[in-house]
Motif scaffolding. Structure first.
Motif, PDB file in Angstrom:
ATOM      1  N   SER A   5       0.728  -1.161  -0.045  1.00 50.89           N
ATOM      2  CA  SER A   5      -0.001  -0.003  -0.004  1.00 50.89           C
ATOM      3  C   SER A   5       0.890   1.254   0.171  1.00 50.89           C
ATOM      4  CB  SER A   5      -0.862   0.013   1.125  1.00 50.89           C
ATOM      5  OG  SER A   5      -0.185   0.320   2.197  1.00 50.89           O
ATOM      6  N   GLY A   6       2.191   1.056  -0.089  1.00 52.53           N
ATOM      7  CA  GLY A   6       3.212   2.435   0.076  1.00 52.53           C
ATOM      8  C   GLY A   6       3.259   3.105   1.386  1.00 52.53           C
ATOM      9  N   LYS A   7       2.625   2.478   2.443  1.00 51.17           N
ATOM     10  CA  LYS A   7       2.542   2.766   3.744  1.00 51.17           C
ATOM     11  C   LYS A   7       3.849   2.423   4.474  1.00 51.17           C
ATOM     12  CE  LYS A   7      -2.225   3.628   4.305  1.00 51.17           C
ATOM     13  NZ  LYS A   7      -2.872   4.780   4.868  1.00 51.17           N
ATOM     14  N   GLY A   8       4.963   2.183   3.982  1.00 50.86           N
ATOM     15  CA  GLY A   8       6.110   1.595   4.783  1.00 50.86           C
ATOM     16  C   GLY A   8       7.061   3.057   5.135  1.00 50.86           C
ATOM     17  N   GLU A   9       6.378   4.183   5.304  1.00 53.23           N
ATOM     18  CA  GLU A   9       7.099   5.367   5.522  1.00 53.23           C
ATOM     19  C   GLU A   9       7.424   5.171   7.134  1.00 53.23           C
ATOM     20  OE1 GLU A   9       7.442   8.203   3.765  1.00 53.23           O
ATOM     21  OE2 GLU A   9       6.977   7.206   1.774  1.00 53.23           O
ATOM     22  N   ARG A  10       8.473   5.691   7.627  1.00 51.55           N
ATOM     23  CA  ARG A  10       9.068   5.983   8.797  1.00 51.55           C
ATOM     24  C   ARG A  10       7.748   6.441   9.896  1.00 51.55           C
ATOM     25  NH1 ARG A  10      14.168   5.452  10.356  1.00 51.55           N
ATOM     26  NH2 ARG A  10      14.785   5.883  12.320  1.00 51.55           N
ATOM     27  N   ASN A  11       7.205   7.348   9.595  1.00 54.49           N
ATOM     28  CA  ASN A  11       6.130   7.980  10.459  1.00 54.49           C
ATOM     29  C   ASN A  11       4.700   7.416  10.358  1.00 54.49           C
ATOM     30  OD1 ASN A  11       8.211   9.589  11.477  1.00 54.49           O
ATOM     31  ND2 ASN A  11       7.836  11.008   9.862  1.00 54.49           N
ATOM     32  N   ASP A  12       4.500   6.335   9.711  1.00 54.19           N
ATOM     33  CA  ASP A  12       3.271   6.046   9.465  1.00 54.19           C
ATOM     34  C   ASP A  12       3.006   4.969  10.484  1.00 54.19           C
ATOM     35  OD1 ASP A  12       2.439   7.179   7.042  1.00 54.19           O
ATOM     36  OD2 ASP A  12       3.012   5.241   5.992  1.00 54.19           O
ATOM     37  N   LEU A  13       1.427   5.181  10.935  1.00 54.35           N
ATOM     38  CA  LEU A  13       1.211   4.090  12.097  1.00 54.35           C
ATOM     39  C   LEU A  13       0.213   3.074  11.520  1.00 54.35           C
ATOM     40  CD1 LEU A  13       1.060   3.559  15.087  1.00 54.35           C
ATOM     41  CD2 LEU A  13      -0.957   5.341  15.220  1.00 54.35           C
ATOM     42  N   ALA A  14       0.470   1.817  11.578  1.00 55.35           N
ATOM     43  CA  ALA A  14      -0.445   0.879  11.094  1.00 55.35           C
ATOM     44  C   ALA A  14      -1.552   0.543  12.272  1.00 55.35           C
ATOM     45  CB  ALA A  14       0.360  -0.166  10.681  1.00 55.35           C
ATOM     46  N   ALA A  15      -1.254   0.234  13.421  1.00 61.42           N
ATOM     47  CA  ALA A  15      -2.109  -0.238  14.434  1.00 61.42           C
ATOM     48  C   ALA A  15      -1.526  -0.155  15.757  1.00 61.42           C
ATOM     49  CB  ALA A  15      -2.504  -1.623  14.103  1.00 61.42           C
ATOM     50  N   VAL A  16      -2.238   0.034  16.813  1.00 58.01           N
ATOM     51  CA  VAL A  16      -1.937   0.174  18.322  1.00 58.01           C
ATOM     52  C   VAL A  16      -2.569  -1.001  19.051  1.00 58.01           C
ATOM     53  CG1 VAL A  16      -1.767   1.347  20.404  1.00 58.01           C
ATOM     54  CG2 VAL A  16      -1.531   2.760  18.092  1.00 58.01           C
ATOM     55  N   ILE A  17      -1.999  -1.670  19.644  1.00 66.48           N
ATOM     56  CA  ILE A  17      -2.509  -2.847  20.411  1.00 66.48           C
ATOM     57  C   ILE A  17      -2.312  -2.758  21.823  1.00 66.48           C
ATOM     58  CG2 ILE A  17      -2.821  -4.289  18.557  1.00 66.48           C
ATOM     59  CD1 ILE A  17      -0.317  -5.699  19.520  1.00 66.48           C
ATOM     60  N   ARG A  18      -2.927  -3.407  22.836  1.00 69.90           N
ATOM     61  CA  ARG A  18      -2.811  -3.497  24.348  1.00 69.90           C
ATOM     62  C   ARG A  18      -2.741  -5.175  24.423  1.00 69.90           C
ATOM     63  NH1 ARG A  18      -6.386  -0.351  27.114  1.00 69.90           N
ATOM     64  NH2 ARG A  18      -7.722  -2.256  26.904  1.00 69.90           N
ATOM     65  N   ASP A  19      -1.357  -5.513  25.163  1.00 69.11           N
ATOM     66  CA  ASP A  19      -1.650  -7.289  25.332  1.00 69.11           C
ATOM     67  C   ASP A  19      -2.420  -7.329  26.735  1.00 69.11           C
ATOM     68  OD1 ASP A  19       0.287  -6.653  27.545  1.00 69.11           O
ATOM     69  OD2 ASP A  19       2.010  -7.309  26.347  1.00 69.11           O
ATOM     70  N   ASP A  20      -2.355  -8.658  27.036  1.00 62.71           N
ATOM     71  CA  ASP A  20      -3.050  -9.026  28.302  1.00 62.71           C
ATOM     72  C   ASP A  20      -2.512  -8.526  29.407  1.00 62.71           C
ATOM     73  OD1 ASP A  20      -5.635 -10.219  29.165  1.00 62.71           O
ATOM     74  OD2 ASP A  20      -4.294 -12.062  29.838  1.00 62.71           O
ATOM     75  N   ARG A  21      -1.189  -8.286  29.359  1.00 62.70           N
ATOM     76  CA  ARG A  21      -0.652  -7.564  30.774  1.00 62.70           C
ATOM     77  C   ARG A  21      -0.748  -6.195  31.091  1.00 62.70           C
ATOM     78  NH1 ARG A  21       4.118 -10.893  28.655  1.00 62.70           N
ATOM     79  NH2 ARG A  21       3.614 -13.063  29.370  1.00 62.70           N
ATOM     80  N   GLY A  22      -1.332  -5.393  29.835  1.00 68.88           N
ATOM     81  CA  GLY A  22      -1.439  -3.962  29.833  1.00 68.88           C
ATOM     82  C   GLY A  22      -0.320  -3.254  29.121  1.00 68.88           C
ATOM     83  N   ASN A  23       0.290  -4.119  28.455  1.00 66.98           N
ATOM     84  CA  ASN A  23       1.667  -3.277  27.708  1.00 66.98           C
ATOM     85  C   ASN A  23       1.007  -2.853  26.441  1.00 66.98           C
ATOM     86  OD1 ASN A  23       3.582  -3.941  29.494  1.00 66.98           O
ATOM     87  ND2 ASN A  23       3.548  -5.837  28.824  1.00 66.98           N
ATOM     88  N   VAL A  24       1.333  -1.430  25.783  1.00 64.78           N
ATOM     89  CA  VAL A  24       0.711  -0.921  24.622  1.00 64.78           C
ATOM     90  C   VAL A  24       1.894  -1.064  23.578  1.00 64.78           C
ATOM     91  CG1 VAL A  24      -0.080   0.945  23.793  1.00 64.78           C
ATOM     92  CG2 VAL A  24      -0.905   0.459  26.023  1.00 64.78           C
ATOM     93  N   PHE A  25       1.467  -1.616  22.531  1.00 64.77           N
ATOM     94  CA  PHE A  25       2.586  -1.841  21.432  1.00 64.77           C
ATOM     95  C   PHE A  25       2.028  -1.020  20.257  1.00 64.77           C
ATOM     96  CE2 PHE A  25       3.097  -5.422  24.123  1.00 64.77           C
ATOM     97  CZ  PHE A  25       4.361  -5.730  23.969  1.00 64.77           C
ATOM     98  N   THR A  26       2.912  -0.520  19.194  1.00 66.52           N
ATOM     99  CA  THR A  26       2.604   0.112  18.107  1.00 66.52           C
ATOM    100  C   THR A  26       3.416  -0.951  17.060  1.00 66.52           C
ATOM    101  OG1 THR A  26       4.601   1.524  18.164  1.00 66.52           O
ATOM    102  CG2 THR A  26       2.568   2.481  18.907  1.00 66.52           C
ATOM    103  N   ARG A  27       2.661  -0.754  15.565  1.00 66.14           N
ATOM    104  CA  ARG A  27       3.296  -1.777  14.728  1.00 66.14           C
ATOM    105  C   ARG A  27       4.639  -1.404  14.281  1.00 66.14           C
ATOM    106  NH1 ARG A  27       5.170  -4.936  11.927  1.00 66.14           N
ATOM    107  NH2 ARG A  27       4.184  -5.883   9.739  1.00 66.14           N
ATOM    108  N   ASP A  28       5.544  -2.174  14.383  1.00 65.25           N
ATOM    109  CA  ASP A  28       7.021  -1.773  13.995  1.00 65.25           C
ATOM    110  C   ASP A  28       7.111  -1.325  12.427  1.00 65.25           C
ATOM    111  OD1 ASP A  28       9.710  -1.601  13.573  1.00 65.25           O
ATOM    112  OD2 ASP A  28      10.230  -3.596  14.308  1.00 65.25           O
TER     113      ASP A  28
END
Length: 129
Positions: free
Chosen positions: A57-80
């Motif tokens: 999709s051409g969204k491989g730019e450094r500042n693009d954000l694909a998704a944000v998730i929170r795991d079962d321990r409460g840690n929040v992650f963004t797509r690398d």
């Protein structure tokens, strides 16, 4: 299925067919959103905008954000977004960076499930947000 359709189904028992879509539109306009999506497995997480789709999709730019998730321990992650080419070339699962850390790079095989999708930009575009 759109947010409008989901909400319309939820309120269908309380309104007539001619009114439920108007009621759903009014509630959505007031800010209602469906409950956060829960992902139960690594395979499901890998389907949440995989590296191949981001590159295509051409969204491989450094500042693009694909998704944000929170795991079962409460840690929040963004797509690398920094290693997309390597992930595709080596057939690796989705990479995620833990927010608020200097570097905690994980993939779907090291997550604590279930995870909750806090932001899926593709879904936001689909719902017209």
């Amino acid at each position: 299925m759109s947010d409008r359709d989901i909400l319309a189904e939820l309120i269908a028992d309380y309104t007539t067919n001619s009114v439920k879509r108007d009621a759903a539109d009014a509630v959505i306009a007031a800010g209602w959103r469906p409950p956060a999506r829960r992902i139960e497995t690594a395979a499901e997480l890998d389907e949440l905008k995989p590296a191949e789709a981001l590159l295509d999709s051409g969204k491989g730019e450094r500042n693009d954000l694909a998704a944000v998730i929170r795991d079962d321990r409460g840690n929040v992650f963004t797509r690398d977004m920094h290693n997309l080419e390597a992930e595709v070339a080596h057939g690796r699962p989705a990479g995620w960076w833990e927010t608020g850390t200097s570097r905690d790079d994980r993939d779907s095989t090291t997550m604590a499930f279930p995870v909750t999708v806090l932001l899926d930009p593709a879904a936001e575009v689909d719902r017209g947000a």
